[in-house]
Design a protein around this motif. Sequence first.
Motif, PDB file in Angstrom:
ATOM      1  N   TRP A  80       0.834  -1.201   0.000  1.00 31.96           N
ATOM      2  CA  TRP A  80       0.000   0.000   0.000  1.00 31.96           C
ATOM      3  C   TRP A  80       0.869   1.252   0.000  1.00 31.96           C
ATOM      4  CZ3 TRP A  80      -4.690  -1.313  -1.260  1.00 31.96           C
ATOM      5  CH2 TRP A  80      -5.251  -2.500  -0.795  1.00 31.96           C
ATOM      6  N   ALA A 103       2.439   4.601  -2.515  1.00 33.40           N
ATOM      7  CA  ALA A 103       2.427   5.404  -3.733  1.00 33.40           C
ATOM      8  C   ALA A 103       3.659   6.305  -3.767  1.00 33.40           C
ATOM      9  CB  ALA A 103       1.165   6.269  -3.779  1.00 33.40           C
ATOM     10  N   TYR A 124       5.020  10.029  -5.581  1.00 33.23           N
ATOM     11  CA  TYR A 124       4.589  11.267  -6.235  1.00 33.23           C
ATOM     12  C   TYR A 124       5.805  12.077  -6.648  1.00 33.23           C
ATOM     13  CZ  TYR A 124       0.269  10.054  -3.826  1.00 33.23           C
ATOM     14  OH  TYR A 124      -0.838   9.388  -3.358  1.00 33.23           O
ATOM     15  N   GLN A 129       6.839  16.086  -7.438  1.00 32.29           N
ATOM     16  CA  GLN A 129       6.380  17.468  -7.278  1.00 32.29           C
ATOM     17  C   GLN A 129       7.434  18.434  -7.788  1.00 32.29           C
ATOM     18  OE1 GLN A 129       5.731  19.126  -3.292  1.00 32.29           O
ATOM     19  NE2 GLN A 129       3.960  20.271  -4.037  1.00 32.29           N
ATOM     20  N   LYS A 158       3.970  23.650  -7.934  1.00 34.66           N
ATOM     21  CA  LYS A 158       2.933  22.801  -8.510  1.00 34.66           C
ATOM     22  C   LYS A 158       2.443  21.772  -7.506  1.00 34.66           C
ATOM     23  CE  LYS A 158       3.321  24.497 -12.713  1.00 34.66           C
ATOM     24  NZ  LYS A 158       2.222  25.278 -13.347  1.00 34.66           N
ATOM     25  N   ALA A 159       1.247  21.256  -7.756  1.00 29.66           N
ATOM     26  CA  ALA A 159       0.740  20.167  -6.935  1.00 29.66           C
ATOM     27  C   ALA A 159       1.490  18.884  -7.280  1.00 29.66           C
ATOM     28  CB  ALA A 159      -0.760  19.975  -7.185  1.00 29.66           C
ATOM     29  N   PRO A 160       1.547  17.947  -6.344  1.00 24.69           N
ATOM     30  CA  PRO A 160       2.182  16.651  -6.649  1.00 24.69           C
ATOM     31  C   PRO A 160       1.444  15.916  -7.767  1.00 24.69           C
ATOM     32  CG  PRO A 160       1.898  16.951  -4.285  1.00 24.69           C
ATOM     33  CD  PRO A 160       1.109  18.043  -4.959  1.00 24.69           C
ATOM     34  N   LEU A 204       0.881  11.858  -9.230  1.00 27.98           N
ATOM     35  CA  LEU A 204       1.046  10.433  -8.944  1.00 27.98           C
ATOM     36  C   LEU A 204       1.924   9.774 -10.007  1.00 27.98           C
ATOM     37  CD1 LEU A 204       0.178   7.932  -7.221  1.00 27.98           C
ATOM     38  CD2 LEU A 204      -1.782   7.705  -8.779  1.00 27.98           C
ATOM     39  N   TYR A 239       1.472   3.641  -7.990  1.00 29.70           N
ATOM     40  CA  TYR A 239       0.542   3.265  -6.923  1.00 29.70           C
ATOM     41  C   TYR A 239       0.665   1.768  -6.667  1.00 29.70           C
ATOM     42  CZ  TYR A 239      -2.473   1.674 -10.733  1.00 29.70           C
ATOM     43  OH  TYR A 239      -2.973   1.031 -11.844  1.00 29.70           O
ATOM     44  N   GLU A 278       1.277   4.794 -12.954  1.00 28.66           N
ATOM     45  CA  GLU A 278       0.084   5.562 -13.264  1.00 28.66           C
ATOM     46  C   GLU A 278       0.029   5.828 -14.772  1.00 28.66           C
ATOM     47  OE1 GLU A 278      -2.607   6.204 -12.072  1.00 28.66           O
ATOM     48  OE2 GLU A 278      -3.340   8.235 -12.380  1.00 28.66           O
ATOM     49  N   TYR A 315       8.075  12.023  -3.361  1.00 25.66           N
ATOM     50  CA  TYR A 315       7.557  11.621  -2.053  1.00 25.66           C
ATOM     51  C   TYR A 315       6.948  10.235  -2.142  1.00 25.66           C
ATOM     52  CZ  TYR A 315       7.735  16.606  -0.827  1.00 25.66           C
ATOM     53  OH  TYR A 315       8.141  17.905  -0.569  1.00 25.66           O
ATOM     54  N   GLN A 318       4.251   7.658  -0.065  1.00 26.26           N
ATOM     55  CA  GLN A 318       3.107   7.761   0.842  1.00 26.26           C
ATOM     56  C   GLN A 318       2.566   6.377   1.095  1.00 26.26           C
ATOM     57  OE1 GLN A 318      -0.659   8.904  -0.711  1.00 26.26           O
ATOM     58  NE2 GLN A 318      -1.429   9.745   1.219  1.00 26.26           N
ATOM     59  N   TYR A 371      -0.585   4.089   2.449  1.00 32.47           N
ATOM     60  CA  TYR A 371      -2.027   4.178   2.693  1.00 32.47           C
ATOM     61  C   TYR A 371      -2.534   2.836   3.228  1.00 32.47           C
ATOM     62  CZ  TYR A 371      -1.805   2.801  -2.276  1.00 32.47           C
ATOM     63  OH  TYR A 371      -1.499   2.195  -3.468  1.00 32.47           O
ATOM     64  N   PHE A 420       3.246  10.569   4.615  1.00 31.71           N
ATOM     65  CA  PHE A 420       4.227  10.799   3.559  1.00 31.71           C
ATOM     66  C   PHE A 420       5.649  10.672   4.102  1.00 31.71           C
ATOM     67  CE2 PHE A 420       1.672  12.324   0.038  1.00 31.71           C
ATOM     68  CZ  PHE A 420       0.510  12.754   0.648  1.00 31.71           C
ATOM     69  N   TYR A 463      -4.033  21.391   0.063  1.00 34.47           N
ATOM     70  CA  TYR A 463      -4.467  20.771  -1.177  1.00 34.47           C
ATOM     71  C   TYR A 463      -5.669  19.863  -0.918  1.00 34.47           C
ATOM     72  CZ  TYR A 463       0.070  21.944  -3.331  1.00 34.47           C
ATOM     73  OH  TYR A 463       1.173  22.597  -3.836  1.00 34.47           O
ATOM     74  N   ILE A 483      -3.319   8.902  -4.567  1.00 33.38           N
ATOM     75  CA  ILE A 483      -4.047  10.114  -4.927  1.00 33.38           C
ATOM     76  C   ILE A 483      -3.756  10.433  -6.378  1.00 33.38           C
ATOM     77  CG2 ILE A 483      -4.166  12.598  -4.554  1.00 33.38           C
ATOM     78  CD1 ILE A 483      -3.472  12.033  -1.580  1.00 33.38           C
TER      79      ILE A 483
END
Lengths: 106, 119
Positions: free
Chosen positions: A32, A34, A36, A38, A42-44, A46, A49, A55, A87, A89, A91, A98, B94, B106
């Motif tokens: 589990w 992921a 990312y 960045q 800017k936003a991260p 994916l 996963y 992805e 990064y 993460q 889940y 993270f 975010y 995500i």
Amino acid sequence: DIQMTQSPSTLSAFVGDRVTITCRASQSINDWLAWYQQKPGKAPKLVVYKASNLESGVPSRFSGSGSGTQFTLTITSLQPEDFATYYCQQYSTYSGTFGQGTKVEI
Amino acid sequence: EVQLVESGGGLVQPGGSLRLSCAASGFTVTSRYMSWVRQVPGKGLEWVSVIYGSGGTFHADSLKGRFTMSRDIYKNTVSLQMNNLRADDTAVYYCARGRAAGRDGIDCWGQGTLVTVSS
């Protein structure tokens, strides 16, 4: 809480290099996990996963592996657009912890 | 097109409250889990809260009950009510969407909204 530790914190590399980033979980998270990417301001985004699934739209030079507590993100033949912070993460639990990030710089 | 648009950020005094909203389009907020993730400028990502497709919500233990995430299925929005704000809550917040209704990565992020806690 599960802690996620990335190494290294910063990685200097050349275009064309193969780079590997490691992420370690404080307890087993199965797969589990992921990854990312960045870029500044800017936003991260994916990248990977479930530890090893790429992805959609992500170049095949990216790959993820691992299970349990040890995971890696590998970029073969680093491209100029890959210079960014990465990064991991987990889940496995409801709290999506993270890692602290790995900056890949020129 | 899938899109998340946050609003509600701004300057607030310590001890004050703020409510962030996230408008989702291109999907329904019940079909995926939704999260809030924050980032102090120049620092790493910090998970804040999640609401699953089932409606269950969870928040970071470090927030000590000050933040509450909710959703409005009719407006297709999620919100984050933040109370008793502190200087260390200053960050870009975010809104984010999971790849599935349950546990997963995500796959979509909003542009972020800056919350500044200062007197």
